[in-house]
Structures are given as C-alpha cells and as structure tokens.
Motif scaffolding. Structure first.
Motif, mmCIF file in Angstrom:
data_model
loop_
_atom_site.group_PDB
_atom_site.id
_atom_site.type_symbol
_atom_site.label_atom_id
_atom_site.label_comp_id
_atom_site.label_asym_id
_atom_site.label_seq_id
_atom_site.Cartn_x
_atom_site.Cartn_y
_atom_site.Cartn_z
ATOM 1 N N LEU A 131 0.832 -1.203 0.000
ATOM 2 C CA LEU A 131 0.000 0.000 0.000
ATOM 3 C C LEU A 131 0.867 1.253 0.000
ATOM 4 O O LEU A 131 0.607 2.209 -0.744
ATOM 5 N N ALA A 132 1.899 1.245 0.820
ATOM 6 C CA ALA A 132 2.797 2.398 0.915
ATOM 7 C C ALA A 132 3.501 2.655 -0.411
ATOM 8 O O ALA A 132 3.615 3.804 -0.856
ATOM 9 N N MET A 133 3.972 1.592 -1.059
ATOM 10 C CA MET A 133 4.664 1.750 -2.338
ATOM 11 C C MET A 133 3.722 2.262 -3.422
ATOM 12 O O MET A 133 4.108 3.058 -4.274
ATOM 13 N N TYR A 134 2.469 1.813 -3.369
ATOM 14 C CA TYR A 134 1.493 2.239 -4.372
ATOM 15 C C TYR A 134 1.220 3.740 -4.274
ATOM 16 O O TYR A 134 1.152 4.439 -5.287
ATOM 17 N N TYR A 135 1.080 4.231 -3.056
ATOM 18 C CA TYR A 135 0.721 5.635 -2.868
ATOM 19 C C TYR A 135 1.923 6.566 -2.758
ATOM 20 O O TYR A 135 1.764 7.784 -2.776
ATOM 21 N N ALA A 136 3.125 6.010 -2.651
ATOM 22 C CA ALA A 136 4.314 6.837 -2.437
ATOM 23 C C ALA A 136 4.522 7.852 -3.554
ATOM 24 O O ALA A 136 4.944 8.985 -3.303
ATOM 25 N N GLY A 137 4.231 7.468 -4.782
ATOM 26 C CA GLY A 137 4.429 8.374 -5.908
ATOM 27 C C GLY A 137 3.271 9.313 -6.167
ATOM 28 O O GLY A 137 3.334 10.149 -7.071
ATOM 29 N N LYS A 138 2.216 9.202 -5.382
ATOM 30 C CA LYS A 138 1.023 10.003 -5.603
ATOM 31 C C LYS A 138 0.880 11.157 -4.613
ATOM 32 O O LYS A 138 -0.071 11.928 -4.687
ATOM 33 N N SER A 139 1.801 11.249 -3.646
ATOM 34 C CA SER A 139 1.687 12.274 -2.614
ATOM 35 C C SER A 139 3.030 12.392 -1.896
ATOM 36 O O SER A 139 4.032 11.855 -2.349
ATOM 37 N N GLU A 140 3.021 13.100 -0.771
ATOM 38 C CA GLU A 140 4.217 13.218 0.055
ATOM 39 C C GLU A 140 4.342 12.053 1.042
ATOM 40 O O GLU A 140 5.141 12.097 1.975
ATOM 41 N N LEU A 141 3.544 11.025 0.818
ATOM 42 C CA LEU A 141 3.502 9.904 1.747
ATOM 43 C C LEU A 141 4.836 9.173 1.851
ATOM 44 O O LEU A 141 5.277 8.816 2.944
ATOM 45 N N GLY A 142 5.494 8.954 0.723
ATOM 46 C CA GLY A 142 6.737 8.194 0.706
ATOM 47 C C GLY A 142 7.804 8.758 1.628
ATOM 48 O O GLY A 142 8.314 8.059 2.510
ATOM 49 N N PRO A 143 8.183 10.044 1.452
ATOM 50 C CA PRO A 143 9.199 10.632 2.333
ATOM 51 C C PRO A 143 8.809 10.613 3.802
ATOM 52 O O PRO A 143 9.649 10.367 4.671
ATOM 53 N N LEU A 144 7.527 10.869 4.090
ATOM 54 C CA LEU A 144 7.065 10.850 5.482
ATOM 55 C C LEU A 144 7.242 9.478 6.104
ATOM 56 O O LEU A 144 7.752 9.338 7.214
ATOM 57 N N LEU A 145 6.827 8.459 5.365
ATOM 58 C CA LEU A 145 6.919 7.091 5.884
ATOM 59 C C LEU A 145 8.369 6.662 6.043
ATOM 60 O O LEU A 145 8.736 6.005 7.026
ATOM 61 N N TYR A 146 9.210 7.053 5.097
ATOM 62 C CA TYR A 146 10.633 6.690 5.163
ATOM 63 C C TYR A 146 11.287 7.290 6.406
ATOM 64 O O TYR A 146 12.026 6.608 7.125
ATOM 65 N N GLU A 147 11.028 8.570 6.647
ATOM 66 C CA GLU A 147 11.641 9.249 7.790
ATOM 67 C C GLU A 147 11.185 8.653 9.118
ATOM 68 O O GLU A 147 11.967 8.505 10.050
ATOM 69 N N ARG A 148 9.906 8.303 9.214
ATOM 70 C CA ARG A 148 9.349 7.797 10.467
ATOM 71 C C ARG A 148 9.588 6.299 10.662
ATOM 72 O O ARG A 148 9.522 5.810 11.787
ATOM 73 N N GLY A 149 9.835 5.588 9.544
ATOM 74 C CA GLY A 149 9.955 4.138 9.619
ATOM 75 C C GLY A 149 11.355 3.618 9.338
ATOM 76 O O GLY A 149 12.200 3.580 10.242
ATOM 77 N N PRO A 150 11.629 3.197 8.085
ATOM 78 C CA PRO A 150 12.903 2.551 7.763
ATOM 79 C C PRO A 150 14.140 3.343 8.169
ATOM 80 O O PRO A 150 15.102 2.766 8.684
ATOM 81 N N LYS A 151 14.117 4.651 7.971
ATOM 82 C CA LYS A 151 15.320 5.434 8.277
ATOM 83 C C LYS A 151 15.668 5.356 9.754
ATOM 84 O O LYS A 151 16.840 5.198 10.121
ATOM 85 N N ARG A 152 14.667 5.452 10.622
ATOM 86 C CA ARG A 152 14.924 5.376 12.064
ATOM 87 C C ARG A 152 15.496 4.012 12.455
ATOM 88 O O ARG A 152 16.456 3.919 13.211
ATOM 89 N N GLY A 153 14.869 2.961 11.928
ATOM 90 C CA GLY A 153 15.316 1.622 12.279
ATOM 91 C C GLY A 153 16.726 1.341 11.817
ATOM 92 O O GLY A 153 17.563 0.851 12.597
ATOM 93 N N TRP A 154 17.019 1.669 10.557
ATOM 94 C CA TRP A 154 18.336 1.332 10.036
ATOM 95 C C TRP A 154 19.415 2.286 10.514
ATOM 96 O O TRP A 154 20.607 1.976 10.440
ATOM 97 N N THR A 155 19.013 3.432 11.040
ATOM 98 C CA THR A 155 19.984 4.300 11.711
ATOM 99 C C THR A 155 20.506 3.610 12.971
ATOM 100 O O THR A 155 21.696 3.704 13.305
ATOM 101 N N ARG A 156 19.631 2.891 13.665
ATOM 102 C CA ARG A 156 20.067 2.132 14.848
ATOM 103 C C ARG A 156 21.070 1.047 14.465
ATOM 104 O O ARG A 156 22.058 0.820 15.163
ATOM 105 N N ILE A 157 20.795 0.385 13.347
ATOM 106 C CA ILE A 157 21.723 -0.659 12.887
ATOM 107 C C ILE A 157 23.061 -0.029 12.518
ATOM 108 O O ILE A 157 24.126 -0.575 12.820
#
Length: 203
Positions: A106-132
């Motif tokens: 769902l996130a990938m589908y809507y990522a190119g249609k709005s500002e959703l992609g960058p928001l989700l990346y900053e709040r999700g994957p980026k935070r987690g992999w910063t810890r790694i």
C-alpha cells in the motif's frame, strides 16, 4: 490532560484506519475523517498536519511495533555474529508477514502520488536502520569490523538479508516462508556480510 489528549489522538488514528481500509487513501480526506470522528476539521488539524501524516501514523501503529522489537534486539547480544543473526531472523520473520507485506504494498502504491513516501521513510525505515548503522559503527570502533561508512554497511546488510525472499514475497511468487528456511537464509546473509566487512590483517 496530556494523557487524555494522547488517548484522543490514538482514537483518531484508529478511526482513520477504518476510513482508509474502507475507501482507500485517495478516497479519504480530512473532511471525511473528521466527520467519521465526529468533530471538525479544525480539531483534526490540531493533531495532524495532513492526511498523509495520519496515514503514516496508521501504518506505524499497525506494523511499527513489530519492527521496533527487531531493531532493539541488538541491545541484548554482545557477540557480533550472534547479534546480526538474531537481527536477520527477526527482521525477515516480520517483513514477510502478510499484514506487513500488505502495508508495504500500500505504501509503495501511494508513495508516488503524494508526500507519503518521504514521510513514511523518515518515520519508519530510516529510524530503524539508523540504529543498525550505530551498532555497526560501534563494532567498527571496537575493531570487530573493518572501518567504513556504517550507514552504507547497514544498507548492504539489509540488501543481503532481503535478497532471497522479499521480492518474491512482495510479488506473491512465494506466499509463505518457513522458519527453518528463514534461519538458513539469514545465516547466509550474515556470513556474507561479515566476509565483506571483516578486519583484514595489514600486509
């Protein structure tokens, strides 16, 4: 008062999730969500700046806690290989789950249609992999891994862990992966990563 405000916010997220599930991201609006909540748009905007922000909060609430457990697992293990293996197994076990796959699609589908992609990346994957990345940097400073860009190393680790299963799972080529296969795959990924980044004796 602060506790009641947070409870109100979480209730809004739950109601917004119902709206998104029923009519989709594109069909939903701040007006529709506020009407379902039973308040005004102004009240909703007091808690969230946009529909995209609410959608991200819904996604994080649905699957975020599962990833939180994955990334905090490193804190309980000092041995490098054991820590990475535990991380890889937990990560694959979560990322291949049906509910996580559904949210990611769902996130990938809507990522190119709005500002959703960058928001989700900053709040999700980026935070987690910063810890790694921070964990790997610590191991580099301890001399257990070759010194390099720890962020790049974290992304390389992720790619190795995902390589065998994520694409085929996302595209529904594979619908289930057994725990035994996950463990074997995770071990291959960890061993490859350690060979890539092991400290080599100077000549």
């Amino acid at each position: 008062m602060r506790k009641k405000s947070e409870e109100r916010r979480q209730a809004m997220i739950d109601i917004a999730a119902e709206v998104f599930n029923e009519i989709g991201f594109e069909g939903a609006s701040m007006a529709v969500i506020s009407a379902r909540i039973g308040g005004s748009k102004a009240t909703l905007y007091n808690y969230f700046s946009s529909k995209e922000e609410i959608f991200v909060e819904v996604m994080l609430k649905q699957v975020g806690c599962q990833f939180e457990n994955v990334f905090t697992a490193l804190q309980d293990e000092d041995d490098l290989r054991a820590a990475l293996l535990q991380l890889a197994i937990h990560y694959l076990s979560v990322v291949l789950k049906p509910d996580v796959v559904a949210v990611k699609r769902l996130a990938m589908y809507y990522a190119g249609k709005s500002e959703l992609g960058p928001l989700l990346y900053e709040r999700g994957p980026k935070r987690g992999w910063t810890r790694i990345s921070e964990f790997l940097k610590f191991k580099m400073e301890q001399g257990e891994l070759q010194s390099s860009d720890s962020w790049i190393a974290a992304l390389q680790f992720r790619s190795l862990v995902e390589a065998e299963w994520v694409d085929v799972r996302m595209l529904n080529v594979v619908t289930t992966v057994s725990p035994a296969k996950i463990k074997i795959s995770a071990a291959r990924a960890v061993d490859s990563f350690i060979r890539m980044h092991e400290v080599r004796p100077s000549v």
